[in-house]
Design an enzyme around this catalytic site. Structure first.
Site, PDB file in Angstrom:
ATOM      1  N   GLU B  39       0.853  -1.192   0.000  1.00 25.63           N
ATOM      2  CA  GLU B  39       0.000   0.000   0.000  1.00 25.63           C
ATOM      3  C   GLU B  39       0.884   1.236   0.000  1.00 25.63           C
ATOM      4  OE1 GLU B  39      -3.373   0.839  -0.284  1.00 25.63           O
ATOM      5  OE2 GLU B  39      -2.435   2.823  -0.249  1.00 25.63           O
ATOM      6  N   VAL B  47      -9.405   4.489  -0.852  1.00 27.73           N
ATOM      7  CA  VAL B  47     -10.250   5.671  -1.027  1.00 27.73           C
ATOM      8  C   VAL B  47     -11.511   5.552  -0.180  1.00 27.73           C
ATOM      9  CG1 VAL B  47     -11.689   6.906  -2.693  1.00 27.73           C
ATOM     10  CG2 VAL B  47      -9.384   6.186  -3.338  1.00 27.73           C
ATOM     11  N   GLY B 180     -20.796  18.295 -11.993  1.00 26.38           N
ATOM     12  CA  GLY B 180     -21.058  16.862 -12.063  1.00 26.38           C
ATOM     13  C   GLY B 180     -22.243  16.475 -11.203  1.00 26.38           C
ATOM     14  N   TYR B 183     -23.376  10.603  -8.410  1.00 30.15           N
ATOM     15  CA  TYR B 183     -23.670  10.409  -6.992  1.00 30.15           C
ATOM     16  C   TYR B 183     -22.711  11.189  -6.083  1.00 30.15           C
ATOM     17  CZ  TYR B 183     -19.969   6.878  -6.234  1.00 30.15           C
ATOM     18  OH  TYR B 183     -18.787   6.229  -6.105  1.00 30.15           O
ATOM     19  N   GLY B 271     -16.378  11.990 -12.104  1.00 33.39           N
ATOM     20  CA  GLY B 271     -16.050  10.578 -12.289  1.00 33.39           C
ATOM     21  C   GLY B 271     -14.634  10.221 -11.902  1.00 33.39           C
ATOM     22  N   HIS B 444     -43.510  -5.158  11.665  1.00 36.56           N
ATOM     23  CA  HIS B 444     -44.359  -3.972  11.612  1.00 36.56           C
ATOM     24  C   HIS B 444     -44.148  -3.160  12.872  1.00 36.56           C
ATOM     25  CE1 HIS B 444     -47.817  -1.515  10.616  1.00 36.56           C
ATOM     26  NE2 HIS B 444     -48.209  -1.649  11.874  1.00 36.56           N
TER      27      HIS B 444
END
Lengths: 448, 472
Positions: B39, B47, B180, B183, B271, B444
């Protein structure tokens, strides 16, 4: 890069023989253009290319046996990167007509409670859609080296269960025998070794003598239809205790009626009235009364499957070998309609254009050697059906009627059946009724 | 493996300790393999943990909480002005991240995974070089190097924000332009709007969140229209210049018409691209597509048999949970288990207000691919639990096969969509039918009942709304 896997060719078909490539390596192909001809168990299909591009690799040469799911062609379709796991081409359905499976599966819920729901046939699956199966089930399939896409599902909506996978692996799966068979085709001279022969007393594969030493011989690979026939009859003869019940039908009056009608209807559809549609129609009506002859034995579930549809196959001698086209729902069709379908299907079988779907889903078979000759025959059941009706040659014979010898036209009949499912008395009752129907055209009119 | 040696050896070399790589390393170690994990960052987790999912969800939760408090007036909760201490929030977010990355480190170490810090570069099909740490020869390698943020063309060589900067809360700009409408843009826009910025969003496409069915996005757009100053679709940024006295002058083109506005900050969220261009892959037989994705098969094997690629560097959505699943598959494949990435559904989740989630086939995909589907919706206005929390804006969409009733896709917009989608995903993986869901007792009163209700709508026998008119 696009890897094209041999698509599902129809229900239960796991492989096909490569007959022809329409392209060469390095050549280009348009989307939907003919890619290859593959001959499955009984019919040849042309498979179109699902994408356009350059043909990078053809996996297989003419004569090879290809398995469904194998990558057969690699096409550079300009997508560059990832090797797309081939979505089934849109045209698959056209290439491998699924014909009537709907009748089979939709009939399932209407079956008596005792009968199991028919396994949803893989042919019913929509191309390009993953088979419904839980992750653990899919893992079991991978462990068994099985392509889960060809396993029929018995769960709701055709879901494949772990039991389905295991049953398929044990049962008619493309297992060692198939692998061995396809090996032979790949390496012509290679010898196939067989393991233990199942512990059957006295049974061993005898070593073949050296045929070549006695004189010239010619060797031919056992392929496609010949192989299919071989597999079918071996399954049938090893698994099914055959019993044959014989009788003769006096068809003098039926033949007179047939000759008259044939003359009158010359040139009209079904006008070439043979004896077959009469026998077929009569048999269909009797099967409703004797359901055990329109059934299959399911050894995996320990059940007898009674079919509520009456699809009657007939043995056809074709240039490529024995085929059994199937007339669907005979009980719901007129004799004329049945006759016209028989001649149409027989023609398609002979010229090789018959669709795979018309060679499947039979529930019983009739084989008529009469036109060729023979006083009688003991036919082999078309596994997994339960019975087969053999017709010999109709001949004028001296018979005794009311104490006098008269000349009548006699049709020899043999019903071979699976003794696991039915007994001799039932066969005798059914054949006796069949003889009565065929002896009296009026009865046929009323009862069939 | 002995530290200090010039060349070390390992069974399995994992490059990248994100949610793909560290999970692969853990599974491989548990399967008895000798594993080395490389790493480049100081912290493990990639990330997702450090500058993605985890910090962003921490911030989103905070902003939502504040929003709830502000709206609680209608429930009778009265309160003084609600304010937020940015330094405290930043510290809290950091502590969450530290806690988790520390946890990952412990998990790896306890399993005996060797962790090497550095950047790996392939020198051949069998070896990587790590600056300062020598060479490592491997029997198997898993490439899990993830992706990085796309930037605007280099002409905008300005200190604009990306999501990583924004998550560190450097300041709360008065006017923020989010470039952008995917999401990340939506989530970050929501955070900063919640923290007090006047947010303008600009999206090149005709609508926001292009991957989701438009009906699912609608309630979010309605909410964003209230929260944001402006949403510009079909628009593109043509020029960004520094504004005298701080901020930026941004030229935006919409249908051929250009307008210039001044913003205090510009957040670019356009992106991500795969990290495959700086790995020395040219020294291997690993095939990489023009767009930078590594070619893999259904076992995530690359064109070199003993090298695998998982997560954002290969095909499929760039999502942490997809990478993790692939990591497990690859570890198992290396350990010679019959594993494959044969998943039918990769759930997508967007943490907007309300949340959006979908799994399996979308309505749009079905339409594009000509797949006949049964689409049924159950509105949250008909759900007791949604009423009790005052969040009835949203619905569940159930997409099933019209013949077999097998569930093919589920779409959700509403509270807890991100949690509810797991049931839909399980249903799809299991090959469940509508009846399987409808016949399962759902507690419920909960939002989860809406999944059952949607299955009932699809099957034609709903309880809490009126049945659709029967066909035929």
């Amino acid at each position: 890069m696009f890897e094209f896997k041999l698509p599902d060719l129809g229900e239960g078909i796991a492989e096909g023989e490569l007959l022809k490539w329409y392209v060469d390596e390095g050549g280009t192909i348009a989307e939907d253009a003919d890619l290859m001809d593959v001959e499955t168990d009984k019919a040849a299909v042309t498979i179109p290319s699902p994408v356009a591009g350059k043909v990078v690799k053809l996996n297989g040469k003419v004569g090879d046996i290809l398995n469904v799911g194998d990558v057969v062609v690699v096409i550079d379709n300009g997508s560059g990167g990832a090797v797309a796991s081939a979505p089934e081409p849109a045209k698959t359905e056209e290439a491998a007509p699924s014909a009537q499976p709907a009748a089979a599966t939709q009939a399932a819920p209407a079956q008596p409670a005792a009968a199991p729901a028919a396994a949803q046939a893989p042919a019913d699956r929509k191309p390009g859609r993953p088979v419904p199966a839980a992750p653990a089930t899919r893992r079991v399939a991978r462990e068994l080296g099985l392509d889960i896409n060809i396993v029929p599902g018995t769960g709701p909506g055709g879901r494949v269960t772990q039991e389905d996978v295991q049953a398929f692996a044990k049962g008619g799966a493309p297992s060692a025998a198939d692998a061995a068979a396809s090996d032979t085709s790949q390496a012509a001279a290679e010898r196939v070794e067989f393991g233990e022969t199942g512990g059957i007393p006295f049974y061993e594969l005898e070593t073949l003598p050296d045929f070549d030493a006695e004189g010239p011989v010619e060797r031919e690979q056992i392929r496609s239809i010949r192989r299919k026939v071989a597999k079918k009859v071996v399954s049938s003869m090893i698994l099914v205790p055959h019993v044959a019940h014989m009788d003769e039908a006096d068809v003098t009056e039926l033949e007179a009626f047939r000759a008259k009608e044939r003359k009158r209807r010359e040139g009209t559809p079904g006008g070439k009235l043979t004896l077959m549609p009469f026998v077929m129609r009569a048999l269909a009506s009797l099967l409703k009364k004797y359901p055990q002859f329109n059934a299959s034995l399911d050894p995996h579930r320990n059940e007898i499957v009674y079919k509520k549809y009456y699809n009657i196959g007939f043995a056809a001698d074709t240039p490529r070998g024995l085929m059994v086209p199937v007339v669907k729902d005979v009980d719901r069709k007129s004799i004329l309609q049945v006759g016209s379908e028989i001649s149409e299907l027989a023609g398609q079988a002979r010229d090789g254009s018959i669709e795979a779907g018309n060679l499947r889903h039979g529930t019983i078979t009739i084989t008529n050697v009469g036109p060729i000759g023979g006083t009688g025959l003991i036919p082999t059941i078309n596994y997994p059906e339960v019975a087969i009706l053999g017709m010999g040659r109709t001949q004028e014979k001296p018979v005794v009627r009311n104490g006098e010898i008269v000349i009548r036209k006699m049709l020899p009949l043999t019903l071979a059946f699976d003794h696991r499912v039915a007994d001799g008395a039932q066969a005798a009752y059914m054949v006796t009724e069949l003889v009565h129907l065929l002896s009296d055209p009026n009865q046929l009119l009323l009862e069939a | 493996m002995v530290i200090g040696e010039l060349t070390q050896e390992t069974d399995v070399l994992v490059i990248g300790a994100g949610p793909g790589g560290y999970v692969a390393a853990i599974r491989a170690a548990d399967l008895g393999l000798d594993v080395t994990l490389i790493e480049e960052r100081d912290k493990l987790g990639g990330v997702c943990l450090i500058e993605g999912c985890i910090p962003s969800k921490t911030l989103i939760h905070t902003v939502e909480l504040m929003d709830h408090v502000k709206q609680a007036d209608r429930f009778g909760i009265s309160h003084e002005n609600v304010s937020i201490d940015i330094d405290k929030l930043r510290a809290w977010t950091q502590s969450v991240v530290d806690d988790l990355t520390g946890g990952v480190k412990t998990l790896l170490e306890k399993r005996g995974v060797d962790i090497v810090k550095g950047r790996a570069v392939f020198t051949s099909d069998k070896s990587v070089h790590i600056e300062g740490a020598g060479n490592i020869d491997f029997k198997h390698c898993i490439i899990a190097t993830g992706s990085r943020i796309n930037t605007l063309p280099s002409e905008y060589d300005l200190p604009l924000w990306d999501s990583e900067t924004a998550l560190n809360l450097p300041s709360i700009p008065e006017r923020l332009l989010v470039v952008g409408g995917g999401y990340i843009g939506l989530e970050m826009g929501t955070v900063y709007a919640g923290l007090g910025s006047k947010v303008t969003m600009v999206e090149f496409a005709e609508r926001l969140l292009l991957g989701a069915d438009p009906d699912l996005v609608k309630p979010v757009i309605r909410k964003c229209e209230q929260r944001f100053e402006k949403i510009l679709t079909d628009s593109k940024v043509v020029k960004v210049e520094e504004h005298k006295g701080g901020g930026y002058d941004v030229t935006i083109e919409h249908h051929g018409k250009q307008t210039v506005e001044t913003y205090d900050q510009v957040l670019v969220a356009i992106g991500r691209k795969p990290n495959t261009d700086n790995l020395g892959l040219e020294n291997t037989g690993v095939e990489v597509s023009e767009r930078g994705f590594i070619t893999v098969n259904d076992q995530n094997r690359t064109t070199v048999d003993h090298i695998y690629a998982i997560g954002d560097v290969c095909r499929g959505p760039a999502l942490a949970h997809k990478a993790s699943r692939e990591g497990k598959v690859v570890a198992e494949v290396i350990a010679k288990h019959p594993s494959a990435f044969d998943n039918r559904a990769v759930p997508a989740v967007v943490f907007t207000a309300p949340e959006i989630a979908w799994t399996g086939i979308t309505e749009r995909e079905a339409k594009d691919e000509g797949i006949e589907v049964n689409v049924a919706r159950f509105p949250l206005t008909a759900l007791g639990r949604a009423k009790t929390i005052g969040e009835t804006d949203g619905f569940i969409k159930m997409i099933s096969d019209p013949v077999t009733n097998i569930v093919l896709g589920v779409g959700i917009v509403g509270p807890h969509a991100s949690e509810l989608i797991a049931e839909g995903t399980l249903a799809i993986e299991m090959g469940a039918t509508l009846e399987d869901i409808a016949g399962t007792i759902h507690p419920h009163p909960t939002i989860s009942e809406s999944i059952m209700e949607a299955a009932e709508v699809a099957a034609g026998d709903p309880v809490h709304i009126l049945p659709r008119k029967k066909k035929k």
